[in-house]
Design an enzyme around this catalytic site. Structure first.
Site, PDB file in Angstrom:
ATOM      1  CG  ASP A 192      -2.026  -1.038   1.104  1.00  0.00           C
ATOM      2  OD1 ASP A 192      -2.055  -1.750   0.076  1.00  0.00           O
ATOM      3  OD2 ASP A 192      -2.828  -1.155   2.041  1.00  0.00           O
ATOM      4  CG  ASP A 219      -3.153  -5.006  -4.422  1.00  0.00           C
ATOM      5  OD1 ASP A 219      -4.007  -5.873  -4.686  1.00  0.00           O
ATOM      6  OD2 ASP A 219      -2.676  -4.832  -3.273  1.00  0.00           O
ATOM      7  CG  ASP A 269      -5.620   8.373 -22.020  1.00  0.00           C
ATOM      8  OD1 ASP A 269      -6.790   8.292 -21.620  1.00  0.00           O
ATOM      9  OD2 ASP A 269      -4.857   9.324 -21.747  1.00  0.00           O
ATOM     10  CD  GLU A 278     -10.383   9.016 -23.520  1.00  0.00           C
ATOM     11  OE1 GLU A 278     -11.108   9.463 -22.630  1.00  0.00           O
ATOM     12  OE2 GLU A 278      -9.179   9.329 -23.626  1.00  0.00           O
TER      13      GLU A 278
HETATM   14 CA   LIG Z   1      -2.348  -3.009  -1.802  1.00  0.00          CA
END
Ligand SMILES: [Ca+2]
Ligand SMILES: [Ca+2]
Length: 612
Positions: free
Chosen positions: A141, A163, A328, A357
């Site tokens: 994290d 994740d 993108d 996109e």
């Molecule tokens: Ca995580």
């Protein structure tokens, strides 16, 4: 497990060269690519005066480029068909100093890659914002050496800790729903100081963000998907890099990015590409202006930039076996470059698929960016498909608007009638919402009937359907700000109050929505007529829009009743689509209709019938 022995070379090499050659990209390459050329970017302190030599059978150093910044070299390598996989030394020498040796690897190509199928109409794509879906590893994290270390699930702007392991942990859920392909918002490292969670400001081109689990987690996810017959779409950003990208912080050459005397935003007007009356000034601002302050606009006229970006995309196909690309901010790119990019990708991987996109306004504007040069664009971009924003606005109008000559469901009919502008409209990706848009359930005023009607259209119209995570459990909110439509999937985090990945964690209404999507998605998955069948549509009358998908074997009839009242539909007008069939099965309810001469259609309902 991957090539034992390289580790020893690596250690030896690091001791010798770490001080001066910091990076060589692409990280490695392959023997036997159809394009024999690769251009290595070499980065390190004061490389300008080094003489470079390579002595390896089949590998020829064609040219050493010395850009303005002495910390960079670009090496043009030609790799003969006969070159064998292996590790070879690149020697950097300078009078009076010891040579620097960098060991570069040519890998063997993966023979499995010939199975690459691309993403096509047989798929249902599920879009996930990885930071916000599920946290499978709370050990990643916070990564202390990155710029943004704050973790705050209560904030719309900070990282939440989701994740790739979190996605792997929920593949059963996605498979049950009928999903066959995942599109993840970009997962490359975004080492930006703030709002780095969305992924659209990459600072590395060869590294998955360690907060998502790094390259090994990405490989694990792709392998896990492939083992289930699922595919993975990688989201690519050609247009910009994060301002913390090392090539942006220490520019190889002055024209690596588009620099302006003062910060200049793009004007976000795609029209300048196609407008016969457009000013050059407006065109330049559209393509060379910056999308955002944290996103440096890349100079696609610079061939070194082109190579650097294109090769990294080829690397991810060859290295990991990604199945498709989503491109993108397509309209903000240099279209000549995008045409070259498409050629290079498809020459190497003829079955690779990609869609751009195109958040643009009007079918001509959208079709303008696609391949085929159908409207004399002047450049054939090679772009196979687009995100069908025109279809999106049409379904909104069909569900929320009032029926009229040009309004309500007529908008849907009219939009598809313009499909002649595409070389192959079936390659367009249709959707009801995404990470930038208000959630579909909110757009239809949290009306369950409209919600189901939209889902039925999504899964039966032409194209490749895309679902946004959480739409199936009625997640809601408006994209103001964006973070509100990027909320955590409930149950994705240890200790979440409810777990909506399970039926027992969902409310009755959420289960109804989930089951509805699941039923139609799995029906679609099993019935080729909804992948490759032709589309036949009829002019809407009295607020009712009827279309058919058909092939040699099967016919599916779709009746969209946009009225707030039930109707009884006389089907005589649709004989061309019915093709003699007299009965049907309602795909959602399994109800059998023995006589479809007249069909009772409930209010605000899209009925999907398999004709018998
Ligand atoms: Ca995580
Ligand atoms: Ca641009």
């Amino acid at each position: 497990m991957r090539i034992v022995g390289i580790g020893c070379c690596w250690l030896w090499m690091v001791q010798l060269v770490a001080a001066q050659v910091e990076r060589v990209e692409p990280l490695h390459w392959w023997a036997g690519m159809s394009n024999p050329d690769v251009q290595l970017l070499v980065y390190g302190e004061q490389l300008a005066d080094k003489v470079v030599s390579i002595d390896y059978p089949g590998v020829q150093l064609i040219k050493t480029h010395r850009p303005e910044n002495p910390n960079y070299l670009f090496l043009d390598l030609r790799i003969a068909t006969a070159a064998k996989p292996g590790v070879f030394p690149i020697r950097f020498t300078e009078t009076g100093t010891e040579a620097i040796v960098y060991h570069y690897e040519l890998k063997a190509r993966d023979p499995e890659l010939h199975r690459l199928q691309g993403v096509n109409t047989s798929d249902l794509i599920y879009l996930i914002m990885p930071d916000r879906f599920a946290n499978g590893d709370d050990g990643n994290d916070i990564v202390p050496n990155l710029h943004e270390t704050a973790l705050n699930r209560d904030s719309l702007y900070y990282r939440h800790g989701g994740d790739l392991q979190g996605i792997i942990d929920h593949l059963d859920y996605l498979e049950e729903l009928g999903v066959t392909a995942l599109w993840l918002n970009p997962v490359l490292t975004n080492d930006q100081p703030t709002t780095s969670y969305h992924g659209y400001a990459n600072t590395e081109n060869y590294e998955i963000d360690p907060r998502f689990g790094g390259n090994e987690a990405y490989r694990k996810l792709i392998d896990a998907c492939h083992n289930r017959g699922m595919k993975v779409v990688k989201d690519l950003v050609h247009n910009h890099f994060g301002t913390n990208h090392y090539t942006v912080r220490d520019l190889p050459m002055p024209d690596w990015v588009h620099e302006w005397p003062a910060y200049t935003k793009t004007n976000y007007r795609e029209q300048v590409h196609m407008d016969p009356y457009a000013s050059k000034a407006d065109r330049v601002v559209m393509v060379d202006g910056w999308f955002d302050k944290q996103m440096a606009d890349m100079n696609h006229q610079n061939p070194f930039v082109r190579n650097y970006i294109t090769q990294s995309h080829i690397w991810w196909i060859e290295e990991m076996g990604v199945d498709g690309f989503r491109l993108d901010t397509y309209a903000y790119n240099d279209l000549d470059y995008m045409a070259e990019w498409a050629t290079k990708i498809t020459e190497e991987y003829p079955r690779m698929t990609f869609f751009g996109e195109t958040w643009v306004h009007g079918v001509p504007n959208q079709a303008f960016f696609t391949t085929g040069n159908r409207i004399n664009q002047g450049v054939d971009t090679g772009l196979q498909g687009v995100t069908d924003f025109q279809g999106l606005w049409a379904i909104y109008e069909a569900l929320n608007g009032k029926f009229g000559w040009m309004d309500g469901v007529v908008r849907l009919y009219n939009t598809l009638a313009n499909d002649f502008m595409y070389e192959d409209p079936s390659r367009n990706v249709v959707f009801l919402d995404n990470h930038d848009l208000s959630r579909f359930y909110s757009v239809v005023g949290e009306d369950d009937l409209k919600f189901r009607s939209g889902i039925a259209w999504l899964l039966t119209t032409r194209g490749i359907p895309q679902l946004y995570y959480g739409t199936e459990i009625l997640m809601k909110n408006y994209a103001n700000p964006d973070g509100l439509v990027r909320e955590d999937f409930p149950g994705g985090w240890k200790g979440d109050r409810v777990d909506k990945f399970t039926a027992s964690g969902r409310s009755a209404a959420e289960n109804e929505a989930f089951d509805y999507v699941k039923k139609l998605a799995n029906y679609r998955k099993q019935h080729a007529v909804l992948h490759t069948g032709k589309l036949l549509q009829f002019i809407p009358e009295n607020g009712v829009y009827v279309y058919f998908r058909y092939d040699e074997q099967a016919t599916v009839m779709v009746i969209m009743n946009s009225n707030a009242e039930a109707v009884t539909l006389d089907t005589e007008r649709f004989a061309e689509g019915l093709r003699g069939r007299r009965g049907a099965v309602n795909v959602v309810t399994d109800e059998v209709l023995t006589d479809i001469g007249r069909i009772a259609v409930p209010a605000t309902t899209t009925m999907v019938l398999e004709l018998r």
